[in-house]
Design an enzyme around this catalytic site. Structure first.
Site, mmCIF file in Angstrom:
data_model
loop_
_atom_site.group_PDB
_atom_site.id
_atom_site.type_symbol
_atom_site.label_atom_id
_atom_site.label_comp_id
_atom_site.label_asym_id
_atom_site.label_seq_id
_atom_site.Cartn_x
_atom_site.Cartn_y
_atom_site.Cartn_z
ATOM 1 C CD GLU A 286 -1.654 -2.452 1.972
ATOM 2 O OE1 GLU A 286 -2.132 -2.900 2.892
ATOM 3 O OE2 GLU A 286 -0.353 -2.585 1.996
ATOM 4 C CB CYS B 268 -0.812 -4.333 8.593
ATOM 5 S SG CYS B 268 0.226 -2.930 8.247
ATOM 6 C CB ALA C 210 14.213 -37.110 -7.784
ATOM 7 N NE ARG D 24 17.770 -28.057 -3.276
ATOM 8 C CZ ARG D 24 18.904 -28.488 -3.469
ATOM 9 N NH1 ARG D 24 19.746 -27.442 -4.155
ATOM 10 N NH2 ARG D 24 19.127 -29.687 -3.505
#
Length: 337
Positions: A53, A76, A154, A184
């Site tokens: 914002e 917030c 995997a 990751r």
């Protein structure tokens, strides 16, 4: 498509530019002037930086006065590293605020009420489903009190993660391995057990994503009771490493939640994945399948204590993608009846 939905979609597009692994949620914001023209767009770039914002208001300047703000998460209402967005919106003389998802964080919630008390028109619930998906792991952590857990594997088509002699490099091809680095990068922590740490000596860093020279590195976490040997790559200083002297999945997640981590990647072996699955603490599975057969060797998951097909852990696929010669399947566990 109505105007509110169109502008909220623009805010969602801005939110997706944020860092998913950041402790804070990904938030996007669009500001229109009193005539409805877009005058500012912003997104949150990470902890300690201006909120979406504030960034959008800065872009809009005086044109924001009397205008409308579209934001993907309720503004917030607290002071942390930055001030409350609710007060910033009031100070900018915004006339109307439209948000997608109510803030579930008790420390930050209440922005909508503060705005309404100041005379701002407030409307929530616009494109809530889409907005929740953008922040699925962060919202999960706030609502459930623990991080979202992704179990990665995997394997060959017959479910082997290594040959009988223990060799496993490389089961999958380059495209799949590059995709793992991108996965990751979306997580705040990567978790393995001491067995994998000692046997494979992995580095567990993010490399080669989006051409970045210095990508954001997840926290490397090793769980178990065996000490790490001297010289292991997990102690190379290229990323922070945390050693947790426990095998309890709930204790691991509690420790990571306390560090502000809301998305965790399991990259350990069959035993670690089985422990989290058995505890009901896996929210998503990302399985890379190579078109190869071994016939023997360790399986992708260790014993779950299941003795009959009716007890199988069933998953709902949400994405299937071909990566070179390999296939990536993303699925989420179904709720057991």
């Amino acid at each position: 498509m109505d105007e509110d939905s169109a502008l909220m979609r623009l805010a969602l597009s801005a939110a997706r530019r944020g860092v998913e692994a950041d402790p804070n949620p990904r938030v996007g914001c669009v500001v229109t002037d009193s005539a409805g023209a877009v005058v500012g767009v912003g997104h949150h770039r990470g902890a300690g930086t201006p909120h979406a914002e504030v960034a959008a208001l800065a872009a809009a300047g005086e044109a924001a006065s009397g205008g409308t703000v579209y934001v993907t998460l309720e503004p917030c209402n607290h002071t942390g590293r930055t001030g409350p967005c609710s007060r910033a919106l009031v100070a900018a003389r915004i006339a109307r605020v439209v948000f997608a998802v109510a803030d579930p964080d008790p420390a930050a919630a209440g922005g909508a009420a503060t705005l309404a008390e100041a005379g701002v028109i407030v409307e929530g619930g616009v494109l809530t489903t889409e907005a929740e998906e953008v922040n699925a792991s962060w919202l999960h952590a706030k609502r459930m009190g623990r991080p979202w857990v992704v179990a990665k594997s995997a394997s060959t088509l017959d479910g082997r993660v290594a040959a009988v002699d223990g060799t496993s490099r490389w089961i999958t091809g380059e495209a799949a391995r590059a995709d793992v680095h991108a996965l990751r990068a979306r997580c705040g922590a990567v978790v393995i057990g001491t067995g994998t740490a000692i046997t494979d000596d992995p580095q567990l860093t993010v490399r080669g994503t989006d051409g970045a020279d210095a990508p954001r590195q997840p926290l490397r976490v090793v769980v178990g009771h065996r000490p790490l040997p001297a010289g292991t790559r997990l102690l190379d200083g290229d990323a922070e490493t945390l050693v947790l002297n426990t095998r309890d999945p709930a204790e691991v997640l509690a420790s990571l939640q306390a560090r502000g981590i809301h998305r965790v990647l399991l990259e350990g072996g069959p035993t670690l994945s089985a422990a989290f699955l058995a505890a009901g603490l896996v929210d998503e599975v990302v399985a890379y399948l190579a078109p190869a057969l071994l016939g023997a060797g360790p399986s992708v998951i260790a014993d779950l204590g299941i003795t009959t097909i009716t007890e199988a852990v069933r998953l709902q696929p949400i994405d299937v993608t071909i990566l070179g010669p390999d296939v990536r399947i993303t699925a989420r566990p179904l709720q057991r009846s």
